[in-house]
Design a protein around this motif. Structure first.
Motif, PDB file in Angstrom:
ATOM      1  N   ALA A  88     -38.161  83.182  17.621  1.00  0.00           N
ATOM      2  CA  ALA A  88     -38.024  81.727  17.661  1.00  0.00           C
ATOM      3  C   ALA A  88     -38.444  81.101  16.339  1.00  0.00           C
ATOM      4  O   ALA A  88     -37.778  80.195  15.823  1.00  0.00           O
ATOM      5  CB  ALA A  88     -38.860  81.157  18.811  1.00  0.00           C
ATOM      6  N   ARG A  89     -39.542  81.592  15.755  1.00  0.00           N
ATOM      7  CA  ARG A  89     -39.992  81.057  14.468  1.00  0.00           C
ATOM      8  C   ARG A  89     -38.963  81.315  13.372  1.00  0.00           C
ATOM      9  O   ARG A  89     -38.705  80.449  12.538  1.00  0.00           O
ATOM     10  CB  ARG A  89     -41.341  81.670  14.089  1.00  0.00           C
ATOM     11  CG  ARG A  89     -42.528  81.142  14.871  1.00  0.00           C
ATOM     12  CD  ARG A  89     -43.845  81.550  14.220  1.00  0.00           C
ATOM     13  NE  ARG A  89     -43.993  82.993  14.139  1.00  0.00           N
ATOM     14  CZ  ARG A  89     -44.580  83.734  15.069  1.00  0.00           C
ATOM     15  NH1 ARG A  89     -45.045  83.142  16.172  1.00  0.00           N
ATOM     16  NH2 ARG A  89     -44.694  85.035  14.922  1.00  0.00           N
ATOM     17  N   ASN A  90     -38.389  82.502  13.382  1.00  0.00           N
ATOM     18  CA  ASN A  90     -37.431  82.855  12.331  1.00  0.00           C
ATOM     19  C   ASN A  90     -36.100  82.141  12.471  1.00  0.00           C
ATOM     20  O   ASN A  90     -35.333  82.059  11.506  1.00  0.00           O
ATOM     21  CB  ASN A  90     -37.197  84.369  12.322  1.00  0.00           C
ATOM     22  CG  ASN A  90     -38.395  85.122  11.769  1.00  0.00           C
ATOM     23  OD1 ASN A  90     -39.255  84.540  11.117  1.00  0.00           O
ATOM     24  ND2 ASN A  90     -38.443  86.413  12.021  1.00  0.00           N
ATOM     25  N   ASN A  91     -35.803  81.647  13.670  1.00  0.00           N
ATOM     26  CA  ASN A  91     -34.518  80.989  13.905  1.00  0.00           C
ATOM     27  C   ASN A  91     -34.680  79.509  14.213  1.00  0.00           C
ATOM     28  O   ASN A  91     -33.737  78.876  14.693  1.00  0.00           O
ATOM     29  CB  ASN A  91     -33.784  81.687  15.053  1.00  0.00           C
ATOM     30  CG  ASN A  91     -33.377  83.103  14.693  1.00  0.00           C
ATOM     31  OD1 ASN A  91     -32.415  83.319  13.969  1.00  0.00           O
ATOM     32  ND2 ASN A  91     -34.112  84.089  15.213  1.00  0.00           N
ATOM     33  N   ASP A  92     -35.884  78.971  13.927  1.00  0.00           N
ATOM     34  CA  ASP A  92     -36.148  77.542  14.117  1.00  0.00           C
ATOM     35  C   ASP A  92     -35.828  77.108  15.550  1.00  0.00           C
ATOM     36  O   ASP A  92     -35.174  76.092  15.784  1.00  0.00           O
ATOM     37  CB  ASP A  92     -35.336  76.709  13.111  1.00  0.00           C
ATOM     38  CG  ASP A  92     -35.871  75.291  12.992  1.00  0.00           C
ATOM     39  OD1 ASP A  92     -37.068  75.092  13.279  1.00  0.00           O
ATOM     40  OD2 ASP A  92     -35.095  74.384  12.628  1.00  0.00           O
ATOM     41  N   LEU A  93     -36.298  77.908  16.523  1.00  0.00           N
ATOM     42  CA  LEU A  93     -36.080  77.611  17.937  1.00  0.00           C
ATOM     43  C   LEU A  93     -37.402  77.247  18.599  1.00  0.00           C
ATOM     44  O   LEU A  93     -38.480  77.546  18.088  1.00  0.00           O
ATOM     45  CB  LEU A  93     -35.465  78.818  18.644  1.00  0.00           C
ATOM     46  CG  LEU A  93     -34.101  79.280  18.135  1.00  0.00           C
ATOM     47  CD1 LEU A  93     -33.679  80.564  18.828  1.00  0.00           C
ATOM     48  CD2 LEU A  93     -33.050  78.190  18.339  1.00  0.00           C
ATOM     49  N   ASP A  94     -37.321  76.616  19.750  1.00  0.00           N
ATOM     50  CA  ASP A  94     -38.510  76.239  20.505  1.00  0.00           C
ATOM     51  C   ASP A  94     -38.995  77.446  21.319  1.00  0.00           C
ATOM     52  O   ASP A  94     -38.274  77.930  22.195  1.00  0.00           O
ATOM     53  CB  ASP A  94     -38.173  75.076  21.436  1.00  0.00           C
ATOM     54  CG  ASP A  94     -39.386  74.597  22.234  1.00  0.00           C
ATOM     55  OD1 ASP A  94     -40.501  75.066  21.947  1.00  0.00           O
ATOM     56  OD2 ASP A  94     -39.201  73.769  23.149  1.00  0.00           O
ATOM     57  N   PRO A  95     -40.211  77.946  21.071  1.00  0.00           N
ATOM     58  CA  PRO A  95     -40.695  79.117  21.814  1.00  0.00           C
ATOM     59  C   PRO A  95     -41.286  78.780  23.178  1.00  0.00           C
ATOM     60  O   PRO A  95     -41.616  79.677  23.949  1.00  0.00           O
ATOM     61  CB  PRO A  95     -41.781  79.673  20.887  1.00  0.00           C
ATOM     62  CG  PRO A  95     -42.311  78.469  20.190  1.00  0.00           C
ATOM     63  CD  PRO A  95     -41.140  77.535  20.012  1.00  0.00           C
ATOM     64  N   ASP A  96     -41.414  77.482  23.499  1.00  0.00           N
ATOM     65  CA  ASP A  96     -42.079  77.100  24.743  1.00  0.00           C
ATOM     66  C   ASP A  96     -41.426  77.677  26.005  1.00  0.00           C
ATOM     67  O   ASP A  96     -42.131  78.070  26.940  1.00  0.00           O
ATOM     68  CB  ASP A  96     -42.180  75.581  24.855  1.00  0.00           C
ATOM     69  CG  ASP A  96     -43.363  75.037  24.049  1.00  0.00           C
ATOM     70  OD1 ASP A  96     -44.106  75.861  23.473  1.00  0.00           O
ATOM     71  OD2 ASP A  96     -43.529  73.804  23.984  1.00  0.00           O
ATOM     72  N   PRO A  97     -40.088  77.732  26.092  1.00  0.00           N
ATOM     73  CA  PRO A  97     -39.502  78.339  27.299  1.00  0.00           C
ATOM     74  C   PRO A  97     -39.954  79.782  27.504  1.00  0.00           C
ATOM     75  O   PRO A  97     -40.185  80.221  28.641  1.00  0.00           O
ATOM     76  CB  PRO A  97     -37.999  78.258  27.028  1.00  0.00           C
ATOM     77  CG  PRO A  97     -37.839  77.084  26.124  1.00  0.00           C
ATOM     78  CD  PRO A  97     -39.048  77.123  25.231  1.00  0.00           C
ATOM     79  N   TYR A  98     -40.112  80.542  26.427  1.00  0.00           N
ATOM     80  CA  TYR A  98     -40.592  81.912  26.543  1.00  0.00           C
ATOM     81  C   TYR A  98     -42.060  81.935  26.969  1.00  0.00           C
ATOM     82  O   TYR A  98     -42.483  82.794  27.744  1.00  0.00           O
ATOM     83  CB  TYR A  98     -40.430  82.639  25.211  1.00  0.00           C
ATOM     84  CG  TYR A  98     -39.009  82.743  24.732  1.00  0.00           C
ATOM     85  CD1 TYR A  98     -38.034  83.386  25.496  1.00  0.00           C
ATOM     86  CD2 TYR A  98     -38.625  82.187  23.507  1.00  0.00           C
ATOM     87  CE1 TYR A  98     -36.726  83.471  25.058  1.00  0.00           C
ATOM     88  CE2 TYR A  98     -37.323  82.272  23.062  1.00  0.00           C
ATOM     89  CZ  TYR A  98     -36.368  82.915  23.837  1.00  0.00           C
ATOM     90  OH  TYR A  98     -35.076  83.009  23.402  1.00  0.00           O
ATOM     91  N   ARG A  99     -42.839  80.998  26.455  1.00  0.00           N
ATOM     92  CA  ARG A  99     -44.245  80.925  26.831  1.00  0.00           C
ATOM     93  C   ARG A  99     -44.390  80.603  28.313  1.00  0.00           C
ATOM     94  O   ARG A  99     -45.255  81.159  29.006  1.00  0.00           O
ATOM     95  CB  ARG A  99     -44.962  79.879  25.981  1.00  0.00           C
ATOM     96  CG  ARG A  99     -45.074  80.275  24.511  1.00  0.00           C
ATOM     97  CD  ARG A  99     -45.485  79.115  23.629  1.00  0.00           C
ATOM     98  NE  ARG A  99     -45.618  79.533  22.228  1.00  0.00           N
ATOM     99  CZ  ARG A  99     -45.625  78.702  21.207  1.00  0.00           C
ATOM    100  NH1 ARG A  99     -45.478  77.387  21.400  1.00  0.00           N
ATOM    101  NH2 ARG A  99     -45.759  79.163  19.966  1.00  0.00           N
TER     102      ARG A  99
END
Length: 269
Positions: free
Chosen positions: A65-76
């Motif tokens: 997510a960090r490398n692709n500028d995505l929101d990691p919250d759904p994974y969290r």
């Protein structure tokens, strides 16, 4: 307040089941059926294993997510949901007050970080307790003792290969012998693995075990080496309390309360 007392949607039972095989964990891309089948039988150790798998997967997702500028919250959220499901399924009482964040929160990072800290607090206790208990059923062998045992193992291997046992029995016994040889090379050798080797020979050879007296004598020699090492080890640790009972898991400590906001006097205009 700790995660278990933070704002939450209330009970998350509509997301979670109490039977692990029917929870949202199963079938998830974060943990496979094969990984589920390989979990330890002990509930607490199984929870540690589940959380370790989920932790590895969520860290991969966060990296992507960090490398692709995505929101990691759904994974969290997915990680927390599944960890909470596992804690419920395995009756980890020390985590009974863990909660899920409100769906309306703009960011769950702080909540997620505290959630992970609380889980870490409990999983570390489980791992340390297991280590204390496992020590009772294992022995640390020094290089000299390991060398002796490997010498006996090779002699047993020679006896089996030269015996008139059928091919299947030979292969079965040699497999058991090789597994034990690997166990001897561990930092601590488990007594139950040595017992399993004896049982494998007694049951695998049957009445013919009496005819393989050299093998029996060699197994006895292995037992003596391990027994002497264990007796010496126990002599130096006899003053320590024996970890015969499982220690009660303590819940995560609550973080310090946030200081109250400073009062602001009215400013006259």
């Amino acid at each position: 307040m700790a995660v278990r007392n933070m704002a939450c949607e209330g009970a998350t039972d509509r997301y979670l089941g109490y039977n692990l095989s029917h929870t949202v964990i199963q079938g998830s891309s974060m943990i496979t059926d094969e990984e589920m089948e390989d979990l330890p039988a002990d509930p607490e150790l199984a929870f540690v294993a589940v959380e370790k798998i989920l932790r590895s997967k969520i860290e991969e997702h966060e990296f992507d997510a960090r490398n692709n500028d995505l929101d990691p919250d759904p994974y969290r959220l997915e990680y927390m949901t599944r960890v909470l499901a596992a804690a419920r399924a395995y009756n980890i009482d020390a985590l009974s007050e863990l909660k899920m964040p409100r769906a309306s929160r703009q960011s769950i990072y702080e909540f997620y970080a505290q959630f992970r800290n609380d889980v870490d607090f409990v999983t570390m206790q489980i791992r340390l307790n297991a280590q204390r208990i496992n020590r009772e059923g294992s022995v640390g062998l020094d290089p000299k003792a390991k060398s002796k045992i490997h010498h006996f193992i090779q002699q047993i291997r020679d006896e089996i290969e030269q015996s008139d046992l059928d091919i299947d029995k030979k292969e079965s016994l040699l497999d058991a012998l090789n597994a034990f040889a690997k166990e001897v090379d561990r930092t601590r050798t488990r007594m139950q693995v040595a017992m399993a080797l004896w049982i494998a020979f007694a049951s695998g050879v049957g009445s013919g075990f009496e005819k393989l007296k050299p093998v029996r004598d060699l197994l006895d020699s292995i037992a003596r080496v391990m027994g002497n090492a264990k007796a010496l080890e126990d002599h130096y640790t006899k003053k320590l309390p024996k970890p015969t009972d499982r220690k009660r898991l303590e819940p995560p400590p609550a973080p310090p309360a946030e200081p109250p906001a400073p009062e602001i006097d009215d400013i006259p205009f």
